[in-house]
Design an enzyme around this catalytic site. Structure first.
Site, mmCIF file in Angstrom:
data_model
loop_
_atom_site.group_PDB
_atom_site.id
_atom_site.type_symbol
_atom_site.label_atom_id
_atom_site.label_comp_id
_atom_site.label_asym_id
_atom_site.label_seq_id
_atom_site.Cartn_x
_atom_site.Cartn_y
_atom_site.Cartn_z
ATOM 1 N N GLU A 38 0.846 -1.190 0.000
ATOM 2 C CA GLU A 38 0.000 0.000 0.000
ATOM 3 C C GLU A 38 0.887 1.249 0.000
ATOM 4 O O GLU A 38 2.013 1.228 0.498
ATOM 5 C CB GLU A 38 -0.863 -0.034 1.261
ATOM 6 C CG GLU A 38 -1.726 1.180 1.520
ATOM 7 C CD GLU A 38 -2.355 1.162 2.909
ATOM 8 O OE1 GLU A 38 -3.417 1.785 3.066
ATOM 9 O OE2 GLU A 38 -1.800 0.538 3.833
ATOM 10 N N LYS A 104 -9.761 1.129 -1.169
ATOM 11 C CA LYS A 104 -9.802 0.695 0.230
ATOM 12 C C LYS A 104 -11.129 1.072 0.878
ATOM 13 O O LYS A 104 -11.555 2.225 0.831
ATOM 14 C CB LYS A 104 -8.636 1.323 0.984
ATOM 15 C CG LYS A 104 -8.467 0.893 2.432
ATOM 16 C CD LYS A 104 -7.243 1.590 3.014
ATOM 17 C CE LYS A 104 -6.967 1.164 4.443
ATOM 18 N NZ LYS A 104 -5.776 1.880 4.986
ATOM 19 N N CYS A 140 -4.616 -3.177 4.267
ATOM 20 C CA CYS A 140 -4.212 -2.742 5.596
ATOM 21 C C CYS A 140 -5.340 -2.856 6.635
ATOM 22 O O CYS A 140 -5.660 -3.949 7.076
ATOM 23 C CB CYS A 140 -3.664 -1.319 5.503
ATOM 24 S SG CYS A 140 -2.500 -0.872 6.819
#
Length: 268
Positions: A38, A104, A140
């Protein structure tokens, strides 16, 4: 499949060169898929808005050209413009037959950090296919939300790739490991989790504020066993996943088939 655990800085052009070198090294090892962290366009702690560009922009297209030339599919973290002045935290998935992005969903508004100040959340789980294998993508903080991983499994995912720029601090490496193991068990999929390396080990300057990137990229089996774990420094790993292990795990522990949320919904 190759893990490219790199550390990126504040200059997109420098990061592009680092990413392209990592892709080349991974391709030379025979990898079909190359996974990078990321925020590889620019690292956290740098305002992403001035650097955000669409997937038709020069940074993303340069990655695509490298992927096509080397015959691989690449996943790498970038930032794309949102419609409200913020950006989207986008994982670019690119190669000869694909050039798409996962935005995300779960933003890191935790531990005193506010990702949502700069980032607009996505809302759509993302899967793609390579050589007949269905692969899901998470980023994440997403790893703290088991429902996303089950949704990816419901969409056919046999492997879920987790790209990260994980926050440093007491117990954070333990949490990273535990959460990825738990999500493997929840979804009975392979988890390949790739974090940025610790910037201090790579000589990359970090902005003031919270520190991100702890390394410890992982390969976790569908039964939740850590098969490989890297250290904190920049490192590369190429692995071959036994996709048959997914169906074996789902036969032994059929948690997806045994779910009763529909039956329990609305009950106290």
């Amino acid at each position: 499949m190759a893990i490219a655990q790199i550390a990126t800085g504040a200059v997109p052009e420098d990061n592009l060169a680092r990413v392209q070198k990592a892709i080349g090294d991974a391709a030379s090892s025979g990898a079909r898929i190359v996974v990078l962290p990321e925020a590889s366009l620019v690292r956290f702690g740098v305002s992403p808005a001035p650097f955000a560009e669409s997937l038709d922009g020069p940074w993303a297209r340069a990655i695509q050209e490298t992927a096509v030339q080397l015959g691989v599919v690449v996943l790498v973290g970038t930032f794309t413009p949102a419609d409200d002045g913020r950006v989207r935290n986008t994982i670019l998935v690119t190669g000869e037959h694909i050039h798409e992005g996962y935005d995300k969903i779960h933003l890191y508004d935790a531990y005193g950090f506010s990702e949502s100040a700069d980032v607009q959340p996505g809302n759509t789980p993302f899967v793609f296919e390579v050589d007949g294998i269905t692969i899901g993508v998470a980023t994440c903080y997403d790893v703290r939300f088991p429902e996303l991983f089950r949704a990816l499994a419901d969409r056919g995912a046999e492997v879920i790739l987790v790209t990260a720029h994980w926050g440093a601090g007491d117990g954070k490496v333990d949490a990273w490991r535990l959460l990825n193991q738990a999500r493997a068990v929840d979804s009975t999929t392979w988890i390949v989790a790739v974090d940025q390396a610790d910037a201090r080990t790579a000589g990359v300057d970090e902005p003031d504020g919270p520190r991100f990137g702890v390394g410890h990229s992982l390969v976790v089996t569908p039964m939740g066993v850590v098969q490989h774990e890297l250290g904190a420094a920049e490192e590369r790993l190429t692995v071959e996943l036994d996709i048959g292990a997914v169906q074996k795990a789902r036969k032994v522990i059929p948690v997806l088939a045994n779910r009763r949320l529909g039956t329990l919904a609305g009950k106290a």
